[in-house]
Design a protein around this motif. Sequence first.
Motif, PDB file in Angstrom:
ATOM      1  N   THR A 124      -1.485  12.310   1.914  1.00  0.00           N
ATOM      2  CA  THR A 124      -0.547  12.145   3.030  1.00  0.00           C
ATOM      3  C   THR A 124       0.558  13.198   2.959  1.00  0.00           C
ATOM      4  N   LYS A 125       1.101  13.409   1.765  1.00  0.00           N
ATOM      5  CA  LYS A 125       2.160  14.414   1.607  1.00  0.00           C
ATOM      6  C   LYS A 125       1.699  15.789   2.069  1.00  0.00           C
ATOM      7  N   PRO A 151       5.986   4.291  -1.698  1.00  0.00           N
ATOM      8  CA  PRO A 151       4.713   4.837  -2.197  1.00  0.00           C
ATOM      9  C   PRO A 151       4.078   5.756  -1.154  1.00  0.00           C
ATOM     10  N   ILE A 152       3.582   6.897  -1.615  1.00  0.00           N
ATOM     11  CA  ILE A 152       2.927   7.841  -0.713  1.00  0.00           C
ATOM     12  C   ILE A 152       1.884   8.623  -1.502  1.00  0.00           C
ATOM     13  N   THR A 153       0.717   8.836  -0.920  1.00  0.00           N
ATOM     14  CA  THR A 153      -0.352   9.553  -1.610  1.00  0.00           C
ATOM     15  C   THR A 153      -0.162  11.056  -1.487  1.00  0.00           C
ATOM     16  N   LYS A 168       0.825  -1.214   0.000  1.00  0.00           N
ATOM     17  CA  LYS A 168       0.000   0.000   0.000  1.00  0.00           C
ATOM     18  C   LYS A 168       0.860   1.267   0.000  1.00  0.00           C
ATOM     19  N   THR A 169       0.534   2.218   0.895  1.00  0.00           N
ATOM     20  CA  THR A 169       1.231   3.507   0.894  1.00  0.00           C
ATOM     21  C   THR A 169       1.631   3.903   2.309  1.00  0.00           C
ATOM     22  N   TYR A 208       7.010   9.333   7.109  1.00  0.00           N
ATOM     23  CA  TYR A 208       7.604   8.007   7.281  1.00  0.00           C
ATOM     24  C   TYR A 208       7.807   7.650   8.749  1.00  0.00           C
ATOM     25  N   THR A 255      -0.283  -0.856   6.498  1.00  0.00           N
ATOM     26  CA  THR A 255       0.891  -1.095   5.667  1.00  0.00           C
ATOM     27  C   THR A 255       1.736  -2.195   6.302  1.00  0.00           C
TER      28      THR A 255
END
Length: 342
Positions: free
Chosen positions: A258-259, A253-255, A165-166, A270, A277
């Motif tokens: 989230t960012k 992976p990051i959406t 996932k992310t 992180y 996850t």
Amino acid sequence: METEIMDIGKVPHDLLEKIVFQKLKNFDEKVKVSPGIGEDCAILDIGDQFFVLSCDPITGTAKEIGRLAVYVSCNDIASCGVRPLGLLVTILLPPESTEDDLDKIMAEIAETATALNVSIIGGHTEVTDAVARIVINTTAVGISNKNNVISSSGAAPGDKIIMTKTAAPEGTAIIAFEKEEELKKEFGEAFVKKAQSMISQISVIEEGAAAGELGPEIIHSMHDITEGGLYGALWETAEASKTGIIVYEENIPITDETKKICEFYNLNPYRLIASGTMIMTTPNPELVLEKLKEKNIPAAVIGEIAANPLKRLIYKNEKQETETMSVLRAPKSDELYKVPRS
């Protein structure tokens, strides 16, 4: 002599070792896995099978607390490659709680447990002035064939690290619920709804079951990501396995949600709580990625296990440029606790 006041969040690993773990002794040969850094489950030998147990509280949020309470303990069982069977639930309600509060929590617990095919097998419910807000503690149990159980401590040099996932789906959803109005003003309603929808990604039971089917010969170690976030879980895996670890940040992976939420509150995504996850280490990443793809679980290779336990490094990318390097350190208080309370 006065001792230091501890930070909010999980007790740091050095204090766990010094104050908690050193006092614990195992007296029964049936105990196969007991408390240790990176090990979230106890494993008992019950003859032909292993009995797997784990407990967790929910303290970082009051929103969607019933759902989260089911997910977090069940995820620990899944991180051993085992499907959770049942759940014991303790609910502590502060004074002034209403019947509607309890009804909402129980509806969330029952709905989530049913969706995961997990039975609620007992627990305790109480109103008490010992808490200032709702606290739920859950204990999950599972039973498994002895040949299929995977631990956090089996990572081996040369293993690739797979992340599903992310980054930080749980932390993203919690903040989106807790700071809904503030985030709507900044990013709009559609953005916030999408961030809140990440609550539906918080189970790792399916990836755990997939790993269990492959077995410990293919999946050397597995760890679900909770407080301390991705980097905390990676450090715990290396610590439990007595290895080094190399991580490539660009591969994580990051959406966009989230960012942006993490940038808005100045958080490291992180190191933000990340139930939903899973990290796995394997000598055969292609096989694992294909297995996860069959189950429609997105995943990526984000690094590898190193032999030297002193070599725990984060690079910007696989070029391993020295100027982008930082040291992967033990987790401290989760980034979630930096978000101002409403």
